[in-house]
Design an enzyme around this catalytic site. Structure first.
Site, PDB file in Angstrom:
ATOM      1  N   GLY A  47      35.580  59.116   1.737  1.00 50.78           N
ATOM      2  CA  GLY A  47      35.631  57.668   1.538  1.00 50.78           C
ATOM      3  C   GLY A  47      36.307  56.851   2.626  1.00 50.78           C
ATOM      4  O   GLY A  47      35.981  55.693   2.825  1.00 50.78           O
ATOM      5  N   ASP A 105      43.396  55.149  -7.101  1.00 52.27           N
ATOM      6  CA  ASP A 105      42.943  54.803  -8.445  1.00 52.27           C
ATOM      7  C   ASP A 105      43.944  55.403  -9.446  1.00 52.27           C
ATOM      8  O   ASP A 105      44.972  54.802  -9.696  1.00 52.27           O
ATOM      9  CB  ASP A 105      41.516  55.383  -8.556  1.00 52.27           C
ATOM     10  N   LYS A 133      44.229  49.996  -6.422  1.00 51.37           N
ATOM     11  CA  LYS A 133      43.786  49.604  -7.764  1.00 51.37           C
ATOM     12  C   LYS A 133      44.863  50.091  -8.742  1.00 51.37           C
ATOM     13  O   LYS A 133      44.802  51.215  -9.235  1.00 51.37           O
ATOM     14  CB  LYS A 133      42.437  50.301  -8.044  1.00 51.37           C
ATOM     15  N   PHE A 154      35.000  49.264 -10.805  1.00 54.02           N
ATOM     16  CA  PHE A 154      34.452  50.189  -9.833  1.00 54.02           C
ATOM     17  C   PHE A 154      33.898  49.416  -8.632  1.00 54.02           C
ATOM     18  O   PHE A 154      33.221  48.402  -8.794  1.00 54.02           O
ATOM     19  CB  PHE A 154      33.358  51.045 -10.471  1.00 54.02           C
ATOM     20  N   VAL A 155      34.206  49.889  -7.427  1.00 60.52           N
ATOM     21  CA  VAL A 155      33.733  49.217  -6.212  1.00 60.52           C
ATOM     22  C   VAL A 155      32.927  50.183  -5.343  1.00 60.52           C
ATOM     23  O   VAL A 155      33.105  51.406  -5.436  1.00 60.52           O
ATOM     24  CB  VAL A 155      34.904  48.638  -5.380  1.00 60.52           C
TER      25      VAL A 155
HETATM   26  P1  IMP Z   1      42.473  58.925  -7.460  1.00 62.66           P
HETATM   27  O1  IMP Z   1      42.772  60.384  -7.180  1.00 62.66           O
HETATM   28  O2  IMP Z   1      42.158  58.689  -8.917  1.00 62.66           O
HETATM   29  O3  IMP Z   1      43.530  57.988  -6.954  1.00 62.66           O
HETATM   30  O4  IMP Z   1      41.100  58.581  -6.777  1.00 62.66           O
HETATM   31  C1  IMP Z   1      40.918  58.740  -5.472  1.00 62.66           C
HETATM   32  C2  IMP Z   1      39.460  58.867  -5.076  1.00 62.66           C
HETATM   33  O5  IMP Z   1      38.522  58.513  -6.112  1.00 62.66           O
HETATM   34  C3  IMP Z   1      39.229  57.907  -3.962  1.00 62.66           C
HETATM   35  O6  IMP Z   1      39.553  58.479  -2.718  1.00 62.66           O
HETATM   36  C4  IMP Z   1      37.761  57.595  -4.102  1.00 62.66           C
HETATM   37  O7  IMP Z   1      37.000  58.527  -3.375  1.00 62.66           O
HETATM   38  C5  IMP Z   1      37.466  57.733  -5.569  1.00 62.66           C
HETATM   39  N1  IMP Z   1      37.432  56.402  -6.232  1.00 62.66           N
HETATM   40  C6  IMP Z   1      38.354  55.865  -7.063  1.00 62.66           C
HETATM   41  N2  IMP Z   1      38.001  54.630  -7.468  1.00 62.66           N
HETATM   42  C7  IMP Z   1      36.808  54.361  -6.880  1.00 62.66           C
HETATM   43  C8  IMP Z   1      35.919  53.204  -6.889  1.00 62.66           C
HETATM   44  O8  IMP Z   1      36.150  52.159  -7.532  1.00 62.66           O
HETATM   45  N3  IMP Z   1      34.791  53.327  -6.140  1.00 62.66           N
HETATM   46  C9  IMP Z   1      34.481  54.443  -5.410  1.00 62.66           C
HETATM   47  N4  IMP Z   1      35.288  55.523  -5.356  1.00 62.66           N
HETATM   48  C10 IMP Z   1      36.435  55.485  -6.089  1.00 62.66           C
END
Ligand code: IMP
Ligand code: MG
Length: 178
Positions: A47, A105, A133, A154-155
């Site tokens: 990402g 996230d 977020k 979601f983005v």
């Molecule tokens: P976390 O481990 O929950 O903080 O999520 C991290 C990963 O989830 C990010 O590096 C993204 O690849 C993916 N992710 C989280 N939210 C989104 C979103 O809104 N759109 C697209 N990818 C997301």
């Protein structure tokens, strides 16, 4: 005009010029904080590739960048497991390290990964994110630099995907309200 990706409709959220403007501000801050320290940026694939690229171009100081790939798999249990798909090939001991991530996230990915880096005794370790977020956060992650704080929707675009698609869009879109 809404953008359709698979079953979902997305609406424009952040324009390209707005994103680049914020990235330039972040780069100015980083230059100020890291000039002369030869920092090592670690960008997390997939990402963050576009964010990392645009940020790194603005950093006209002596600096290095490398990439790792972390993936989280959701098994039968609800808690996702974070695995390292492409590992770190740099020695980070005594280095000033900055993690580059597209979005935080739940915080699970970095909450799992940061202790592995701390074990390798960097001189310092900070996190820089394009999108913070905060609402769905379940795991604490210290964030030093952020471009945008966004609502819990979601983005996609600018490197971020929905099931593999949308990474090549120059702007950031968010899921349209039902
Ligand atoms: P976390 O481990 O929950 O903080 O999520 C991290 C990963 O989830 C990010 O590096 C993204 O690849 C993916 N992710 C989280 N939210 C989104 C979103 O809104 N759109 C697209 N990818 C997301
Ligand atoms: Mg992703």
């Amino acid at each position: 005009m809404p953008l359709q990706v698979f079953d979902k409709a997305f609406v424009p959220f952040l324009e390209e010029a707005t994103i680049i403007g914020k990235i330039k501000e972040m780069a100015a801050q980083l230059k100020n904080d890291y000039n002369g320290k030869k920092p090592l940026f670690i960008a997390i694939l997939n990402g963050s590739f576009m964010f990392a690229s645009d940020l790194f171009k603005e950093l006209d100081i002596e600096a290095e960048i490398c990439f790792i790939k972390l993936a989280s798999y959701k098994g039968t249990k609800s808690s996702g497991q974070v695995i390292t798909a492409i590992g770190l090939d740099m020695d980070i001991k005594d280095r000033h390290v900055i993690i580059l991530e597209d979005i935080i996230d739940t915080g699970k990915t970095l909450h799992t990964f940061l202790p592995q880096l701390i074990n390798q005794q960097p001189a310092s370790l900070k996190v820089a994110v394009l999108l913070d977020k905060p609402e769905p956060r379940k795991f604490e992650v210290p964030i030093e630099y952020r471009c945008f704080v966004i609502p819990n929707k979601f983005v996609l675009g600018y490197g971020l995907d929905y099931d593999g698609l949308g990474r090549n869009i120059r702007e950031i879109y968010q899921l349209q309200e039902a």
